[in-house]
Design a protein around this motif. Sequence first.
Motif, PDB file in Angstrom:
ATOM      1  N   THR A  14       7.660 -33.329 -18.033  1.00  0.00           N
ATOM      2  CA  THR A  14       7.060 -32.467 -17.009  1.00  0.00           C
ATOM      3  C   THR A  14       8.010 -31.334 -16.641  1.00  0.00           C
ATOM      4  O   THR A  14       7.623 -30.153 -16.602  1.00  0.00           O
ATOM      5  CB  THR A  14       6.719 -33.289 -15.751  1.00  0.00           C
ATOM      6  N   TYR A  15       9.262 -31.676 -16.367  1.00  0.00           N
ATOM      7  CA  TYR A  15      10.214 -30.619 -15.988  1.00  0.00           C
ATOM      8  C   TYR A  15      10.611 -29.752 -17.175  1.00  0.00           C
ATOM      9  O   TYR A  15      10.933 -28.566 -17.005  1.00  0.00           O
ATOM     10  CB  TYR A  15      11.433 -31.230 -15.297  1.00  0.00           C
TER      11      TYR A  15
ATOM     12  N   GLU B  72       5.578 -33.229 -28.970  1.00  0.00           N
ATOM     13  CA  GLU B  72       5.490 -34.516 -28.280  1.00  0.00           C
ATOM     14  C   GLU B  72       6.374 -34.571 -27.040  1.00  0.00           C
ATOM     15  O   GLU B  72       6.197 -35.451 -26.192  1.00  0.00           O
ATOM     16  CB  GLU B  72       5.824 -35.647 -29.255  1.00  0.00           C
ATOM     17  N   ASP B  73       7.301 -33.607 -26.894  1.00  0.00           N
ATOM     18  CA  ASP B  73       8.122 -33.527 -25.685  1.00  0.00           C
ATOM     19  C   ASP B  73       7.399 -32.798 -24.545  1.00  0.00           C
ATOM     20  O   ASP B  73       7.990 -32.558 -23.493  1.00  0.00           O
ATOM     21  CB  ASP B  73       9.447 -32.819 -25.972  1.00  0.00           C
ATOM     22  N   GLN B  74       6.124 -32.437 -24.768  1.00  0.00           N
ATOM     23  CA  GLN B  74       5.321 -31.848 -23.687  1.00  0.00           C
ATOM     24  C   GLN B  74       4.172 -32.766 -23.273  1.00  0.00           C
ATOM     25  O   GLN B  74       3.320 -32.354 -22.484  1.00  0.00           O
ATOM     26  CB  GLN B  74       4.773 -30.488 -24.100  1.00  0.00           C
TER      27      GLN B  74
ATOM     28  N   VAL C  33       6.046 -23.465  -8.771  1.00  0.00           N
ATOM     29  CA  VAL C  33       5.485 -24.685  -9.328  1.00  0.00           C
ATOM     30  C   VAL C  33       6.375 -25.849  -8.897  1.00  0.00           C
ATOM     31  O   VAL C  33       7.498 -25.651  -8.428  1.00  0.00           O
ATOM     32  CB  VAL C  33       5.390 -24.630 -10.871  1.00  0.00           C
ATOM     33  N   SER C  34       5.875 -27.053  -9.086  1.00  0.00           N
ATOM     34  CA  SER C  34       6.662 -28.215  -8.678  1.00  0.00           C
ATOM     35  C   SER C  34       6.285 -29.443  -9.486  1.00  0.00           C
ATOM     36  O   SER C  34       5.158 -29.563  -9.977  1.00  0.00           O
ATOM     37  CB  SER C  34       6.443 -28.504  -7.189  1.00  0.00           C
ATOM     38  N   GLY C  35       7.266 -30.361  -9.592  1.00  0.00           N
ATOM     39  CA  GLY C  35       6.940 -31.687 -10.075  1.00  0.00           C
ATOM     40  C   GLY C  35       6.019 -32.359  -9.074  1.00  0.00           C
ATOM     41  O   GLY C  35       6.011 -32.034  -7.884  1.00  0.00           O
ATOM     42  N   TYR C  36       5.241 -33.342  -9.551  1.00  0.00           N
ATOM     43  CA  TYR C  36       4.191 -33.907  -8.691  1.00  0.00           C
ATOM     44  C   TYR C  36       4.770 -35.050  -7.841  1.00  0.00           C
ATOM     45  O   TYR C  36       4.533 -36.224  -8.082  1.00  0.00           O
ATOM     46  CB  TYR C  36       3.031 -34.402  -9.546  1.00  0.00           C
ATOM     47  N   THR C  37       5.530 -34.662  -6.787  1.00  0.00           N
ATOM     48  CA  THR C  37       6.139 -35.663  -5.903  1.00  0.00           C
ATOM     49  C   THR C  37       5.647 -35.550  -4.465  1.00  0.00           C
ATOM     50  O   THR C  37       6.101 -36.306  -3.612  1.00  0.00           O
ATOM     51  CB  THR C  37       7.674 -35.532  -5.917  1.00  0.00           C
TER      52      THR C  37
ATOM     53  N   ASP D 139       0.572 -17.754  -2.936  1.00  0.00           N
ATOM     54  CA  ASP D 139       1.482 -18.488  -2.053  1.00  0.00           C
ATOM     55  C   ASP D 139       1.369 -20.000  -2.217  1.00  0.00           C
ATOM     56  O   ASP D 139       2.115 -20.745  -1.587  1.00  0.00           O
ATOM     57  CB  ASP D 139       1.216 -18.109  -0.585  1.00  0.00           C
ATOM     58  N   SER D 140       0.421 -20.442  -3.028  1.00  0.00           N
ATOM     59  CA  SER D 140       0.271 -21.884  -3.252  1.00  0.00           C
ATOM     60  C   SER D 140       1.179 -22.320  -4.401  1.00  0.00           C
ATOM     61  O   SER D 140       1.721 -21.496  -5.140  1.00  0.00           O
ATOM     62  CB  SER D 140      -1.189 -22.227  -3.564  1.00  0.00           C
ATOM     63  N   ILE D 141       1.324 -23.626  -4.538  1.00  0.00           N
ATOM     64  CA  ILE D 141       2.239 -24.172  -5.534  1.00  0.00           C
ATOM     65  C   ILE D 141       1.442 -24.843  -6.647  1.00  0.00           C
ATOM     66  O   ILE D 141       0.561 -25.664  -6.383  1.00  0.00           O
ATOM     67  CB  ILE D 141       3.212 -25.161  -4.877  1.00  0.00           C
ATOM     68  N   GLY D 142       1.762 -24.492  -7.878  1.00  0.00           N
ATOM     69  CA  GLY D 142       1.066 -25.051  -9.027  1.00  0.00           C
ATOM     70  C   GLY D 142       1.740 -26.309  -9.523  1.00  0.00           C
ATOM     71  O   GLY D 142       2.963 -26.460  -9.423  1.00  0.00           O
ATOM     72  N   CYS D 143       0.952 -27.209 -10.084  1.00  0.00           N
ATOM     73  CA  CYS D 143       1.509 -28.426 -10.684  1.00  0.00           C
ATOM     74  C   CYS D 143       1.498 -28.279 -12.199  1.00  0.00           C
ATOM     75  O   CYS D 143       1.061 -27.262 -12.743  1.00  0.00           O
ATOM     76  CB  CYS D 143       0.714 -29.656 -10.239  1.00  0.00           C
ATOM     77  N   ILE D 144       1.912 -29.312 -12.883  1.00  0.00           N
ATOM     78  CA  ILE D 144       2.005 -29.269 -14.341  1.00  0.00           C
ATOM     79  C   ILE D 144       0.650 -28.972 -14.975  1.00  0.00           C
ATOM     80  O   ILE D 144       0.554 -28.243 -15.963  1.00  0.00           O
ATOM     81  CB  ILE D 144       2.593 -30.593 -14.879  1.00  0.00           C
ATOM     82  N   HIS D 145      -0.426 -29.513 -14.415  1.00  0.00           N
ATOM     83  CA  HIS D 145      -1.756 -29.335 -15.005  1.00  0.00           C
ATOM     84  C   HIS D 145      -2.265 -27.908 -14.811  1.00  0.00           C
ATOM     85  O   HIS D 145      -3.098 -27.434 -15.571  1.00  0.00           O
ATOM     86  CB  HIS D 145      -2.742 -30.331 -14.391  1.00  0.00           C
ATOM     87  N   THR D 146      -1.744 -27.231 -13.781  1.00  0.00           N
ATOM     88  CA  THR D 146      -2.156 -25.867 -13.499  1.00  0.00           C
ATOM     89  C   THR D 146      -1.484 -24.863 -14.422  1.00  0.00           C
ATOM     90  O   THR D 146      -2.086 -23.859 -14.792  1.00  0.00           O
ATOM     91  CB  THR D 146      -1.800 -25.493 -12.042  1.00  0.00           C
TER      92      THR D 146
END
Length: 621
Positions: free
Chosen positions: A589-590, A384-386, A481-485, A525-532
């Motif tokens: 997310t992080y 549940e922490d994911q 990867v990155s948080g979605y900001t 070279d692209s950046i992935g998000c949490i869903h990726t």
Amino acid sequence: MIIYNKPISEFINACNCSKIRDEVVNELKNHGINHQNDSEQMSWEKSLPYMAEVLNCDEINKDIDVAIEYKFNESKHRIDFILYGKNDKNSVVMIFELKQWSSIFESTKQNCVFANTHGSIREDKLHPSCQAYFYSKRIGDMNKYVQDNHVDIKSASYLHNLDQGYLTLMSNQINYPFISNSPVFLKGHIQTIRQFVVNYINQEDHGLLYNIDASLMVPSTELRHLLDNSLKGKDFWSYDDQQALSVYTIVDEVKKSKVTGKRKTIIIKGGPGTGKSIVAINALGKLLNDIVKMNACYCTQNATPRNYFGQTLIEGDYKKETIKELFVNPSVFASRSEKYYDCIFADEAHRIAKWKFGLGIGKDVNMLDKLFNSSLVNVFFIDEDQAVTVHDYATIDEITKFAKKYNSELIISNNLVLTSQFRCLGGEEYTQFVKSFLKYDDNVNFYIKNNKYDLRIFDDPNQMRNEISKLNEKYGKCRLVSGYTHNWVSRNDPTEYDFQLANGFKAQWNFNNVSSWIHDESAKDSIGCIHTCQGIDMQYCGVIIGKDLRCDGKKIIFDRDANAKTDASSGIRSKKINVIEADRLIRNTYNVLLTRGMRGTFIYCENQNLSRYLKSIIKYM
């Protein structure tokens, strides 16, 4: 981690003077482990003198070393007893699992026995020699020093209270095929154990365990071969005992339900990298290859792990049609008949949505309800922490409600909780550090930086990208990867950059419609998000922590308003949820992003105070 380590002569003396219990407790305290388990302390007092009796003979060199309660870096598990040394050919580590059991019974579960473990309480437990064998395989398959120096790893169990009447059951090689590699010794087998030791170890090698403990952990087998073997029903012998017992429990319960027709719901809990997918794929393979063929499938809401496994298997000898039937989206259950499947494995179950938008499924259709309807046995792998969006619906409470609706027996216990860390070579220490940093609790866990895991904090995002690029050339599967900001402006204008950070750093979110982002070198070279990236492993992961996470002094602040306006999935900005729920989604997310990297995690913080705070809680050996 080496806890107690002494020559045999000193170990025997401590046992003869009734000091061994206190010595082990003190060594645990010296290593920061406060041990209050009276039953385990009693086991040291009762079991270790039996090993002292075995070793107290002229044939065994008393300068050979003993280790007690050796702790794996990646988990809470500790090995009862180790002898280590060498012979004329090579170095040897000998693992013993010790048990005080005085009676056991046959179990229906593979590789298990039915034992009295706490007084009159009987439960299924791994055969002790199987448990020892798993430990030996984990060291042999994952430790670089062991692999490079061809260290011989032996294993056995000693049940010193179990009389000879149980020998036929405990040493049955048809039921317990590992016995040929990991023998079981019972009461009265002192001379046989002595011979077992003398056959392999006759000289001291004082530095051996220290070299192994300091070594890098490097998996020796490619994912494709592990998946291939698992789906063909072969055992993956690098399980830990929690994973193994989970697999055997699932298979046993499905077989019983196949006979009785009674529905069952099994919940397997575990954090990032604890092997939930390993358990799911292995159990799936055993059901698919059983004498009575089972109709089973693996499902996740998130397409990334399905595509990842599918792409990996396509590289082997699996056809796309086969993979499509095995790895499915929960939406397929909307059109399945009642009990269509014998078993559904719902991995990343916390991501299952109540209703799936855009697939021609009416809003009155509950996806979790349809999953229950479609299967005889459901297995939910959950953390549940994911949960990272407001649409992540399948909590344990919701699963329990549907189990009651369908009169499905709920199977949930502490024996079905996965805790060992199999993804991240930083082990339990690193994952606990991440939890502490993200304030899942009020603890401040410092991370002691070592050579086992590459954790770095970057002040320049360009430098981090360059390092990830170099490592991708060497290992593959290294990504940012990155948080979605950051708003997804490149979606409508491919010439625009979604990220424009310090020192001229520019990048775009990943946009290519490929089956698996991690396999797509054009997207490196692209950046992935949490869903990726949720549900997949990377060799090295570079994490950009956005402005939704910042630091004020030593206080961590989650800022929902910094979330991207183009984020149509998470619901973090929605006023329909409160601040506490929004903070939870950002934190989760992080938690996911920071635990993707197997060999290392690199971090760049947009908030400089956060970067300084992170550096302050990382210590050097």
